[in-house]
Design a protein around this motif. Sequence first.
Motif, PDB file in Angstrom:
ATOM      1  N   VAL A   1      -0.146  48.645 -33.867  1.00  0.00           N
ATOM      2  CA  VAL A   1      -1.233  48.712 -32.886  1.00  0.00           C
ATOM      3  C   VAL A   1      -1.345  50.098 -32.259  1.00  0.00           C
ATOM      4  O   VAL A   1      -2.054  50.299 -31.271  1.00  0.00           O
ATOM      5  N   GLY A   2      -0.624  51.070 -32.837  1.00  0.00           N
ATOM      6  CA  GLY A   2      -0.753  52.455 -32.370  1.00  0.00           C
ATOM      7  C   GLY A   2       0.199  52.855 -31.276  1.00  0.00           C
ATOM      8  O   GLY A   2      -0.041  53.842 -30.571  1.00  0.00           O
ATOM      9  N   ILE A   3       1.296  52.118 -31.103  1.00  0.00           N
ATOM     10  CA  ILE A   3       2.314  52.495 -30.134  1.00  0.00           C
ATOM     11  C   ILE A   3       3.528  52.981 -30.915  1.00  0.00           C
ATOM     12  O   ILE A   3       4.128  52.210 -31.672  1.00  0.00           O
ATOM     13  N   ARG A   4       3.867  54.256 -30.767  1.00  0.00           N
ATOM     14  CA  ARG A   4       4.979  54.853 -31.513  1.00  0.00           C
ATOM     15  C   ARG A   4       6.206  54.951 -30.634  1.00  0.00           C
ATOM     16  O   ARG A   4       6.140  55.503 -29.523  1.00  0.00           O
ATOM     17  N   ALA A   5       7.311  54.427 -31.098  1.00  0.00           N
ATOM     18  CA  ALA A   5       8.586  54.535 -30.375  1.00  0.00           C
ATOM     19  C   ALA A   5       9.337  55.747 -30.900  1.00  0.00           C
ATOM     20  O   ALA A   5       9.511  55.890 -32.106  1.00  0.00           O
TER      21      ALA A   5
ATOM     22  N   ASP B   1      -2.552  53.668 -28.652  1.00  0.00           N
ATOM     23  CA  ASP B   1      -2.577  55.121 -28.507  1.00  0.00           C
ATOM     24  C   ASP B   1      -1.526  55.665 -27.538  1.00  0.00           C
ATOM     25  O   ASP B   1      -1.853  56.330 -26.557  1.00  0.00           O
ATOM     26  N   ALA B   2      -0.253  55.383 -27.809  1.00  0.00           N
ATOM     27  CA  ALA B   2       0.799  55.848 -26.911  1.00  0.00           C
ATOM     28  C   ALA B   2       2.090  56.119 -27.672  1.00  0.00           C
ATOM     29  O   ALA B   2       2.299  55.610 -28.765  1.00  0.00           O
ATOM     30  N   GLU B   3       2.934  56.953 -27.047  1.00  0.00           N
ATOM     31  CA  GLU B   3       4.298  57.167 -27.508  1.00  0.00           C
ATOM     32  C   GLU B   3       5.220  56.678 -26.400  1.00  0.00           C
ATOM     33  O   GLU B   3       4.963  56.939 -25.225  1.00  0.00           O
ATOM     34  N   VAL B   4       6.275  55.974 -26.795  1.00  0.00           N
ATOM     35  CA  VAL B   4       7.207  55.441 -25.806  1.00  0.00           C
ATOM     36  C   VAL B   4       8.632  55.861 -26.137  1.00  0.00           C
ATOM     37  O   VAL B   4       8.949  56.206 -27.273  1.00  0.00           O
ATOM     38  N   LYS B   5       9.488  55.822 -25.128  1.00  0.00           N
ATOM     39  CA  LYS B   5      10.891  56.183 -25.281  1.00  0.00           C
ATOM     40  C   LYS B   5      11.673  54.953 -25.741  1.00  0.00           C
ATOM     41  O   LYS B   5      11.866  54.012 -24.975  1.00  0.00           O
ATOM     42  N   MET B   6      12.094  54.966 -26.980  1.00  0.00           N
ATOM     43  CA  MET B   6      12.800  53.831 -27.578  1.00  0.00           C
ATOM     44  C   MET B   6      13.977  53.333 -26.725  1.00  0.00           C
ATOM     45  O   MET B   6      14.119  52.131 -26.504  1.00  0.00           O
ATOM     46  N   PRO B   7      14.841  54.224 -26.209  1.00  0.00           N
ATOM     47  CA  PRO B   7      15.990  53.730 -25.440  1.00  0.00           C
ATOM     48  C   PRO B   7      15.614  53.012 -24.142  1.00  0.00           C
ATOM     49  O   PRO B   7      16.430  52.306 -23.571  1.00  0.00           O
ATOM     50  N   MET B   8      14.372  53.171 -23.687  1.00  0.00           N
ATOM     51  CA  MET B   8      13.962  52.546 -22.427  1.00  0.00           C
ATOM     52  C   MET B   8      13.241  51.217 -22.618  1.00  0.00           C
ATOM     53  O   MET B   8      12.829  50.592 -21.645  1.00  0.00           O
ATOM     54  N   LEU B   9      13.113  50.768 -23.856  1.00  0.00           N
ATOM     55  CA  LEU B   9      12.481  49.467 -24.101  1.00  0.00           C
ATOM     56  C   LEU B   9      13.509  48.355 -23.908  1.00  0.00           C
ATOM     57  O   LEU B   9      14.679  48.514 -24.250  1.00  0.00           O
TER      58      LEU B   9
END
Length: 127
Positions: A122-126, A92-100
Amino acid sequence: MSHKVLKARALAFLLSEGPGQISRNSVTIPAGTGKVGAGTPIGELTATAGHFVPSPNALVAGIEGAEVATAILGYSVDATDADVEVVAIDRDAEVKMPMLTFDASVDDQAKIDAKIAQLNAVGIRAR
């Protein structure tokens, strides 16, 4: 004038998460893993529940199960000599793709896309 490069900051990759602590889980990075930065996709070891390592591109002997990214490390750790308990984002999260920051074996766009798809499952959107 000298320039300094900052390390990945704790949870800086996180764009949004579920209410309360629903997106966070406590995981263990096992001794011998070394230094792992915040924002690294991690996978759970089949042989040791709750233990996670950076998710490699493909199956690696000794760290079976980790080839499937199921969480993102929230804080930088040094697990060179001892196990380290740390917070990870696992749903259940959104993440910043460039920071992975991906494992060294995830070295082209197709492999990155595969890791993003695993996190999406698993519900983590980049973004």
